[in-house]
Motif scaffolding. Structure first.
Motif, PDB file in Angstrom:
ATOM      1  N   CYS A  10       0.858  -1.184   0.000  1.00 37.36           N
ATOM      2  CA  CYS A  10       0.000   0.000   0.000  1.00 37.36           C
ATOM      3  C   CYS A  10       0.897   1.239   0.000  1.00 37.36           C
ATOM      4  O   CYS A  10       1.717   1.410   0.911  1.00 37.36           O
ATOM      5  N   PRO A  11       0.785   2.101  -1.010  1.00 34.68           N
ATOM      6  CA  PRO A  11       1.672   3.272  -1.058  1.00 34.68           C
ATOM      7  C   PRO A  11       1.458   4.232   0.111  1.00 34.68           C
ATOM      8  O   PRO A  11       2.419   4.830   0.590  1.00 34.68           O
ATOM      9  N   ILE A  12       0.228   4.355   0.591  1.00 36.58           N
ATOM     10  CA  ILE A  12      -0.033   5.255   1.723  1.00 36.58           C
ATOM     11  C   ILE A  12       0.620   4.703   2.987  1.00 36.58           C
ATOM     12  O   ILE A  12       1.296   5.422   3.711  1.00 36.58           O
ATOM     13  N   GLN A  13       0.427   3.412   3.235  1.00 35.21           N
ATOM     14  CA  GLN A  13       1.026   2.820   4.426  1.00 35.21           C
ATOM     15  C   GLN A  13       2.553   2.803   4.314  1.00 35.21           C
ATOM     16  O   GLN A  13       3.245   3.016   5.299  1.00 35.21           O
ATOM     17  N   HIS A  14       3.063   2.557   3.125  1.00 37.60           N
ATOM     18  CA  HIS A  14       4.520   2.548   2.950  1.00 37.60           C
ATOM     19  C   HIS A  14       5.108   3.927   3.241  1.00 37.60           C
ATOM     20  O   HIS A  14       6.132   4.043   3.903  1.00 37.60           O
ATOM     21  N   LEU A  15       4.444   4.977   2.758  1.00 35.60           N
ATOM     22  CA  LEU A  15       4.960   6.330   2.925  1.00 35.60           C
ATOM     23  C   LEU A  15       4.787   6.855   4.345  1.00 35.60           C
ATOM     24  O   LEU A  15       5.700   7.441   4.922  1.00 35.60           O
ATOM     25  N   THR A  16       3.595   6.636   4.940  1.00 37.37           N
ATOM     26  CA  THR A  16       3.298   7.222   6.246  1.00 37.37           C
ATOM     27  C   THR A  16       3.395   6.236   7.403  1.00 37.37           C
ATOM     28  O   THR A  16       3.453   6.649   8.557  1.00 37.37           O
ATOM     29  N   GLY A  17       3.367   4.936   7.091  1.00 37.73           N
ATOM     30  CA  GLY A  17       3.354   3.931   8.139  1.00 37.73           C
ATOM     31  C   GLY A  17       1.966   3.667   8.691  1.00 37.73           C
ATOM     32  O   GLY A  17       1.753   2.736   9.448  1.00 37.73           O
ATOM     33  N   ILE A  18       0.995   4.503   8.317  1.00 39.87           N
ATOM     34  CA  ILE A  18      -0.370   4.395   8.827  1.00 39.87           C
ATOM     35  C   ILE A  18      -1.236   3.707   7.775  1.00 39.87           C
ATOM     36  O   ILE A  18      -1.219   4.104   6.609  1.00 39.87           O
ATOM     37  N   PRO A  19      -1.972   2.676   8.149  1.00 36.53           N
ATOM     38  CA  PRO A  19      -2.785   1.959   7.157  1.00 36.53           C
ATOM     39  C   PRO A  19      -3.905   2.827   6.594  1.00 36.53           C
ATOM     40  O   PRO A  19      -4.479   3.647   7.302  1.00 36.53           O
ATOM     41  N   TYR A 110       1.970   6.241  16.288  1.00 36.92           N
ATOM     42  CA  TYR A 110       3.194   7.042  16.419  1.00 36.92           C
ATOM     43  C   TYR A 110       4.409   6.227  15.998  1.00 36.92           C
ATOM     44  O   TYR A 110       5.261   6.698  15.243  1.00 36.92           O
ATOM     45  N   SER A 111       4.473   5.010  16.470  1.00 39.85           N
ATOM     46  CA  SER A 111       5.596   4.130  16.140  1.00 39.85           C
ATOM     47  C   SER A 111       5.668   3.864  14.640  1.00 39.85           C
ATOM     48  O   SER A 111       6.742   3.911  14.039  1.00 39.85           O
ATOM     49  N   TYR A 112       4.518   3.582  14.041  1.00 41.70           N
ATOM     50  CA  TYR A 112       4.478   3.330  12.592  1.00 41.70           C
ATOM     51  C   TYR A 112       4.943   4.558  11.824  1.00 41.70           C
ATOM     52  O   TYR A 112       5.722   4.460  10.881  1.00 41.70           O
ATOM     53  N   PHE A 113       4.463   5.745  12.243  1.00 41.68           N
ATOM     54  CA  PHE A 113       4.810   6.970  11.522  1.00 41.68           C
ATOM     55  C   PHE A 113       6.293   7.302  11.653  1.00 41.68           C
ATOM     56  O   PHE A 113       6.946   7.631  10.670  1.00 41.68           O
ATOM     57  N   ILE A 114       6.825   7.214  12.855  1.00 41.87           N
ATOM     58  CA  ILE A 114       8.237   7.545  13.089  1.00 41.87           C
ATOM     59  C   ILE A 114       9.162   6.658  12.268  1.00 41.87           C
ATOM     60  O   ILE A 114      10.208   7.097  11.786  1.00 41.87           O
ATOM     61  N   ASN A 115       8.778   5.406  12.079  1.00 41.96           N
ATOM     62  CA  ASN A 115       9.620   4.464  11.330  1.00 41.96           C
ATOM     63  C   ASN A 115       9.336   4.464   9.822  1.00 41.96           C
ATOM     64  O   ASN A 115       9.960   3.710   9.086  1.00 41.96           O
TER      65      ASN A 115
END
Length: 123
Positions: A10-19, A110-115
């Motif tokens: 998923c490009p959104i999840q890959h870029l932001t980490g958020i599903p 937060y963890s997903y976004f930071i990484n």
């Protein structure tokens, strides 16, 4: 069990980490195809309904092509009603916001976004 295909991302999840609201769709469809409805529901609550819709439309089109006649579809009228479209959209948005709320409460968002690549760009 988790169904994963490494090249489908998923490009959104890959870029932001958020599903995004559709994250889990491929895994859900794979679980349904293998007969694991509970896993499919765990991946995305609405995907079994979407899968069933695809099957119904595929059967409809196949019957239409084989019989070479016009077949009246029972699902066309409800799908065209603006009120039902808006209600469906709100249900999906509420589900998605509840998912995001859950992720924010557990600290996962937060963890997903930071990484993520975007999070690393801002940190």
């Amino acid at each position: 069990m988790g169904y994963r295909i490494r090249f489908l991302v998923c490009p959104i999840q890959h870029l932001t980490g958020i599903p995004c609201s559709n994250c889990g769709m491929t895994r859900s469809f794979m679980a349904i195809a293998q007969g694991n409805l509970l896993e499919a529901l765990a991946e995305n609550l609405f995907d079994p309904l979407l899968f069933a819709s695809f099957v119904i439309v595929a059967v409809h089109i196949t019957l239409k092509l084989v019989t070479k006649s016009r077949i009246t579809a029972f699902y066309c009228h409800p799908v065209k009603q603006r009120k039902l479209q808006i209600i469906g959209l709100f249900i999906l948005l509420i589900y998605y916001f509840l998912l995001l709320y859950k992720l924010s409460q557990t600290g996962e968002m937060y963890s997903y976004f930071i990484n993520s690549p975007l999070g690393k760009l801002f940190s």
